[in-house]
Structure formats: structure tokens, C-alpha cells
Design a protein around this motif. Structure first.
Motif, PDB file in Angstrom:
ATOM      1  N   VAL A  84       0.863  -1.188   0.000  1.00 60.71           N
ATOM      2  CA  VAL A  84       0.000   0.000   0.000  1.00 60.71           C
ATOM      3  C   VAL A  84       0.897   1.236   0.000  1.00 60.71           C
ATOM      4  N   PRO A  85       0.485   2.308  -0.677  1.00 58.50           N
ATOM      5  CA  PRO A  85       1.328   3.496  -0.792  1.00 58.50           C
ATOM      6  C   PRO A  85       1.587   4.159   0.559  1.00 58.50           C
ATOM      7  N   SER A  86       2.730   4.794   0.656  1.00 56.71           N
ATOM      8  CA  SER A  86       3.105   5.495   1.897  1.00 56.71           C
ATOM      9  C   SER A  86       2.465   6.879   1.914  1.00 56.71           C
ATOM     10  N   VAL A  87       1.143   6.893   2.033  1.00 56.66           N
ATOM     11  CA  VAL A  87       0.363   8.132   2.050  1.00 56.66           C
ATOM     12  C   VAL A  87      -0.154   8.367   3.465  1.00 56.66           C
ATOM     13  N   ASN A  88       0.070   9.571   3.983  1.00 62.91           N
ATOM     14  CA  ASN A  88      -0.409   9.948   5.317  1.00 62.91           C
ATOM     15  C   ASN A  88       0.116   8.979   6.379  1.00 62.91           C
ATOM     16  N   VAL A  89       1.408   8.667   6.310  1.00 58.03           N
ATOM     17  CA  VAL A  89       2.010   7.715   7.252  1.00 58.03           C
ATOM     18  C   VAL A  89       2.179   8.360   8.624  1.00 58.03           C
ATOM     19  N   MET A  90       1.772   7.624   9.664  1.00 61.31           N
ATOM     20  CA  MET A  90       1.914   8.069  11.047  1.00 61.31           C
ATOM     21  C   MET A  90       2.499   6.948  11.901  1.00 61.31           C
ATOM     22  N   ARG A  91       3.114   7.335  13.016  1.00 62.91           N
ATOM     23  CA  ARG A  91       3.720   6.375  13.938  1.00 62.91           C
ATOM     24  C   ARG A  91       3.121   6.515  15.319  1.00 62.91           C
ATOM     25  N   SER A  92       3.159   5.412  16.053  1.00 67.72           N
ATOM     26  CA  SER A  92       2.748   5.427  17.457  1.00 67.72           C
ATOM     27  C   SER A  92       3.477   4.302  18.172  1.00 67.72           C
ATOM     28  N   SER A  93       4.058   4.608  19.307  1.00 67.40           N
ATOM     29  CA  SER A  93       4.773   3.592  20.075  1.00 67.40           C
ATOM     30  C   SER A  93       3.929   3.171  21.280  1.00 67.40           C
ATOM     31  N   GLN A  94       3.757   1.866  21.427  1.00 67.58           N
ATOM     32  CA  GLN A  94       2.936   1.326  22.510  1.00 67.58           C
ATOM     33  C   GLN A  94       3.775   0.411  23.408  1.00 67.58           C
ATOM     34  N   LYS A  95       3.728   0.659  24.708  1.00 67.07           N
ATOM     35  CA  LYS A  95       4.396  -0.196  25.682  1.00 67.07           C
ATOM     36  C   LYS A  95       3.342  -1.059  26.368  1.00 67.07           C
ATOM     37  N   VAL A  96       3.561  -2.345  26.320  1.00 63.35           N
ATOM     38  CA  VAL A  96       2.582  -3.293  26.876  1.00 63.35           C
ATOM     39  C   VAL A  96       3.278  -4.202  27.882  1.00 63.35           C
ATOM     40  N   ARG A  97       2.693  -4.317  29.077  1.00 59.60           N
ATOM     41  CA  ARG A  97       3.206  -5.249  30.082  1.00 59.60           C
ATOM     42  C   ARG A  97       2.417  -6.557  29.991  1.00 59.60           C
ATOM     43  N   VAL A  98       3.128  -7.649  29.870  1.00 56.40           N
ATOM     44  CA  VAL A  98       2.488  -8.960  29.740  1.00 56.40           C
ATOM     45  C   VAL A  98       2.771  -9.775  31.001  1.00 56.40           C
ATOM     46  N   GLN A  99       1.719 -10.194  31.650  1.00 58.21           N
ATOM     47  CA  GLN A  99       1.832 -11.008  32.864  1.00 58.21           C
ATOM     48  C   GLN A  99       1.863 -12.491  32.503  1.00 58.21           C
ATOM     49  N   ILE A 100       2.739 -13.251  33.189  1.00 54.16           N
ATOM     50  CA  ILE A 100       2.777 -14.704  33.024  1.00 54.16           C
ATOM     51  C   ILE A 100       1.924 -15.285  34.147  1.00 54.16           C
ATOM     52  N   GLU A 101       0.659 -15.532  33.848  1.00 56.92           N
ATOM     53  CA  GLU A 101      -0.303 -15.882  34.892  1.00 56.92           C
ATOM     54  C   GLU A 101      -0.631 -17.365  34.972  1.00 56.92           C
ATOM     55  N   ASP A 102       0.032 -18.187  34.147  1.00 56.40           N
ATOM     56  CA  ASP A 102      -0.332 -19.604  34.136  1.00 56.40           C
ATOM     57  C   ASP A 102       0.509 -20.445  35.088  1.00 56.40           C
ATOM     58  N   GLY A 103       1.376 -19.790  35.868  1.00 55.38           N
ATOM     59  CA  GLY A 103       2.145 -20.512  36.866  1.00 55.38           C
ATOM     60  C   GLY A 103       3.446 -21.103  36.377  1.00 55.38           C
ATOM     61  N   THR A 104       3.678 -21.105  35.060  1.00 52.92           N
ATOM     62  CA  THR A 104       4.901 -21.725  34.536  1.00 52.92           C
ATOM     63  C   THR A 104       6.113 -20.804  34.666  1.00 52.92           C
ATOM     64  N   LYS A 105       5.856 -19.485  34.728  1.00 49.25           N
ATOM     65  CA  LYS A 105       6.929 -18.481  34.766  1.00 49.25           C
ATOM     66  C   LYS A 105       7.842 -18.576  33.541  1.00 49.25           C
ATOM     67  N   ASN A 106       7.307 -19.109  32.456  1.00 51.35           N
ATOM     68  CA  ASN A 106       8.040 -19.272  31.207  1.00 51.35           C
ATOM     69  C   ASN A 106       7.329 -18.506  30.093  1.00 51.35           C
ATOM     70  N   ILE A 107       8.075 -17.722  29.313  1.00 58.44           N
ATOM     71  CA  ILE A 107       7.459 -16.978  28.215  1.00 58.44           C
ATOM     72  C   ILE A 107       7.222 -17.926  27.042  1.00 58.44           C
ATOM     73  N   ARG A 108       5.982 -17.981  26.614  1.00 54.59           N
ATOM     74  CA  ARG A 108       5.635 -18.790  25.452  1.00 54.59           C
ATOM     75  C   ARG A 108       5.137 -17.886  24.333  1.00 54.59           C
ATOM     76  N   LEU A 109       5.021 -18.447  23.134  1.00 61.16           N
ATOM     77  CA  LEU A 109       4.580 -17.660  21.988  1.00 61.16           C
ATOM     78  C   LEU A 109       3.216 -17.041  22.244  1.00 61.16           C
ATOM     79  N   PHE A 110       2.383 -17.742  22.968  1.00 61.13           N
ATOM     80  CA  PHE A 110       1.042 -17.239  23.280  1.00 61.13           C
ATOM     81  C   PHE A 110       1.106 -15.901  24.005  1.00 61.13           C
ATOM     82  N   HIS A 111       2.066 -15.753  24.912  1.00 63.24           N
ATOM     83  CA  HIS A 111       2.173 -14.509  25.675  1.00 63.24           C
ATOM     84  C   HIS A 111       2.599 -13.348  24.771  1.00 63.24           C
ATOM     85  N   ILE A 112       3.514 -13.630  23.852  1.00 67.63           N
ATOM     86  CA  ILE A 112       3.970 -12.592  22.917  1.00 67.63           C
ATOM     87  C   ILE A 112       2.838 -12.181  21.987  1.00 67.63           C
TER      88      ILE A 112
END
Length: 419
Positions: A80-108
Motif C-alpha cells: 500500500v502506498p506510503s500516504v499519510n504515514v503516522m507512527r505510534s509507540s505502545q508499551k505493553v506489560r504482559v503477565q505470566i499468569e499460568d504458573g509456569t513463569k516461562n514466556i511462550r509464543l502465546f504470551h507474545i
């Protein structure tokens, strides 16, 4: 064994539809097919003015490719053409709530989904994740932090948006051609993937110039991100406009003539005739000298316009230009690279089967898709799965049952000598 994956990328460019089909196998990219179909459905502002013409051209490109490849193409990556291009930076905190304390693809995936829900305004739509970084236990990285132990982690997702009306009009053309859209990609972002402007901008600010027939898109890359885009409403056809009007030449002839300007200095081009055309009412003869005197001043004016537009950026520090697009195939630009107010290079595509500046965007879309698909984990490809597998099986059977031409000739030669 790694599975072969086939992707098709479509760019609705100035006056033509470009299709490139690639095979990705064990991290290797092979160009299987390229198609270009003339189409006048887009105006100088990259707005669609004739949807039916574009749909017809897309269908023609797909039909041509399918006939050559032997399987159907069902979905595509769309630029798609680069028309009216804008940026926004978002910071997201992800909690590991399943008890494994391991980051899985699902969390990302969860964190990414939350980030892209951000809406800037009604006029733009999210297109690409510009850059994604992860902070785990105080360490920041762009690598997927899979299987790392933590209670939570941060995702910094830089988002790119583009003109909503333009996106929908381009997507509608593809859908009208009975194709599914696998993903969208900003043309400047895709080109930046292929030219490495994204990665190299961590060391030096990069200004990417996509020179097309009727427009030039300037894209600023810095710190590994696409920062902003702007468009100059004239492209390489403007260089030769005077001669085109004088002799009423087609766009195709004008492009070929531009590729025959032999020197960046007017007085170094001879009076040798380089183009002859006989018409009923007139005979056209164009010399190298006439061509150069008409076009070189305009090329210098174009470079001056680029310099003026980018002067505030160049003044801030180290920067460079990367010139790509179909116009980058015009050889004389290499002679004029010193006319830019920063170091400039003409990007030369090296992919076998697509060594043309016109295909840089299509190739870059495949890289951009592979990059973000580390998060999506989408198994879909462009080709019909059953037909692709049947085609591969057929090739394998022929390879195993029939000795290759060179091997057979070599074997016959050896046996003949023994006799």
C-alpha cells in the motif's frame, strides 16, 4: 525437513501491476516468477481512478503466473502506498499468569494483539509493526524471548499507520480479483527491508528514495525504524517530458530513452542518432546530445528538490541516500550521485530472476512477512497447498526416474571410452 513455502506479492504501481512469486526453503529465497501488466488505473497522487482496469490487470498477472507455475495462487501480500504515514509507540506489560513463569509464543501474541488495538484517528489504519523490542528481567532485545523465566515482561511495539481510504481502495481491487490478502505492507517499509535501510539506519540516518514513473517517495529511517514519509509529485517521466510532448512518444519509449543517456555532462554526449521512428506524417530522429540536453537539467532539478526537502535532516548529522524503484535503473543517475547533499548510492537488486529496481518492493514484502510471522505463526501460503505439493511430487518423481541431461551425457561418454 523444512517445508517449501511460496509467497506472492503484488504492487499496484504507476501504470502497471507488478507480481513476484517467491519460494522460501531453509532460509533461502528463490524467485519463481515475475509478472508486469500495464494498467493506467492509478493517478499521479497514487489514487485509484479506474478500479475495473486494475482488477483486470491483477487477474492477468495472476493468470500468467499460474500458467507458468502449474498451481493456483489464492492469496497475496499487498503493498500500500506510503500516504499519510503516522507512527505510534505502545508499551505493553504482559503477565505470566499460568504458573509456569516461562514466556511462550502465546504470551507474545497476546501482548502484540493488545498493542495494535491502538487507534490514532479515523483517517488512518494500522499497517505494520515498525519495530518490536522486549524487556525481560532488565535486558532489552529484539529477539523473541521464548522460554525465558520471569513473572512479567515489557513489549515496546512501534506501529505504522497509513491513509485509510487508500488502503481500502487498494485492498478492494485485490479482493475483486478473487484473491485473499495474506497481509498488507507499506511500500516504503517493504523497500527498507530489502535495501537494509531499516537495519543500517541504526548507525546512520538513511533517506530512501523510491523513484517511480509519476512520483518519488522519500522515506526517513533512523534507529532501525521508519520515521516518516513524504512524496514528490513528479517521477522519472518528468525528466523527459519535453521530448515526449515534442515527438508524442509513448511512456515505454521514453523510459528506454532515459536508459540511453550515456553521460552526466551534456557536452560529452555525441550527435549519434540513438532513436529512429518512421510514421506516416513524419520521421523521428533523436540524438544522444538532444536527449541529454533535454533531460539532464531536469534530473538536476529533481535532485535539487530532494536536497531541499531533506536539508533539515542532513544538517543534523551523518546521513545517506539510497535510490531505488524503477527509476533506479536509469544509468546516468550514478554519474550524478555527487550532486546530492549527502552520500548517495543507487541500490542494485541482486536477486536472480528479479534484478530490477521495480521488484524491490515485492521482494521486501516477503522479508517483512517472514519477520512479523515469527509472532503470527501463520501457516498459510500464497499457493494452493494441494496443487503445490502435487507439483513438487511430480518434479521429484521425474528427478528420481530420469537421469539429468548432463549426468546422462557424462555417463555415456565414460562408457563409450571404456568400450
Amino acid at each position: 525437513m523444512s517445508k517449501k513455502r511460496v509467497y506472492a506479492a503484488i504492487e499496484i504501481a504507476d501504470q502497471e501491476i507488478r507480481l513476484i512469486v517467491l519460494e522460501i526453503f531453509e532460509a533461502r529465497y528463490n524467485v519463481l516468477r515475475t509478472e508486469r501488466v500495464a494498467c493506467s488505473g492509478v493517478d499521479k497522487n497514487q489514487k485509484i481512478v479506474d478500479e475495473s482496469a486494475i482488477v483486470t490487470a491483477i487477474r492477468q498477472a495472476i493468470t500468467n503466473a499460474q500458467a507458468a507455475l502449474g498451481y493456483r495462487i489464492e492469496r497475496v501480500l499487498l503493498a500500500v502506498p506510503s500516504v499519510n504515514v503516522m507512527r505510534s509507540s505502545q508499551k505493553v506489560r504482559v503477565q505470566i499468569e499460568d504458573g509456569t513463569k516461562n514466556i511462550r509464543l502465546f504470551h507474545i501474541q497476546q501482548g502484540y494483539k493488545n498493542a495494535i488495538q491502538k487507534r490514532l484517528n479515523e483517517d488512518v489504519e494500522f499497517v505494520n509493526a515498525n519495530k518490536v523490542t522486549y524487556e525481560v528481567n532488565g535486558t532489552v532485545s529484539q529477539k523473541l524471548p521464548l522460554n525465558q523465566e520471569c513473572e512479567d515482561f515489557m513489549m515496546d511495539v512501534d506501529l505504522l499507520y497509513a491513509d485509510k481510504e487508500t488502503i481500502y481502495s487498494y485492498a478492494r481491487c485485490v479482493e475483486q480479483a478473487n484473491l485473499e490478502i495474506l497481509d498488507l505492507c507499506l511500500d516504503s517499509f517493504a523497500i527498507g527491508q530489502e535495501t537494509a535501510a531499516l537495519t543500517q539506519s541504526t548507525e546512520k540516518v538513511t533517506i530512501q528514495i523510491d523513484l517511480e514513473q509519476n512520483h518519488s517517495t522519500l522515506a526517513l529511517f533512523s534507529t532501525g525504524r521508519l520515521m516518516t514519509c513524504t512524496t514528490l509529485d513528479f517521477g522519472y517521466l518528468w525528466f523527459i517530458e519535453d521530448i515526449q510532448k515534442k515527438y508524442k512518444l509513448s511512456d515505454e519509449v521514453c523510459y528506454r530513452l532515459l536508459q540511453n543517456i550515456f553521460s552526466g555532462q551534456e557536452d560529452e554526449n555525441s550527435d549519434v542518432i540513438i532513436y529512429i521512428e518512421q510514421r506516416e506524417d513524419m520521421r523521428i530522429e533523436i540524438t544522444a546530445n538532444e536527449l541529454a540536453k533535454a533531460c539532464l537539467p531536469r534530473i538536476r532539478q529533481w535532485i535539487a528538490a530532494v536536497n531541499d526537502a531533506c536539508l533539515p535532516i542532513v544538517r543534523q548529522g551523518k546521513s545517506r541516500y539510497v535510490i531505488t524503484g524503477q527509476g533506479s535503473n536509469i544509468p546516468v543517475l550514478k554519474d550524478l550521485d555527487k550532486s546530492f547533499n549527502a552520500s548517495a548510492m543507487i541500490y542494485q537488486e541482486q536477486a536472480i530472476g528479479a534484478r530490477d529496481g521495480a521488484f524491490v518492493c515485492g521482494l521486501g514484502m516477503a522479508y517483512a512477512w517472514q519477520d512479523i510471522n515469527r509472532i503470527h505463526h501463520d501457516d498459510r501460503i500464497s499457493a494452493n497447498n494441494n496443487e503445490l505439493e502435487a507439483s513438487i511430487d511430480s518434479i521429484n518423481q521425474k528427478a528420481s526416474s530420469v537421469e539429468g541431461g548432463f549426468t546422462k551425457k557424462l555417463k555415456n561418454a565414460i562408457l563409450a571410452e571404456e568400450e
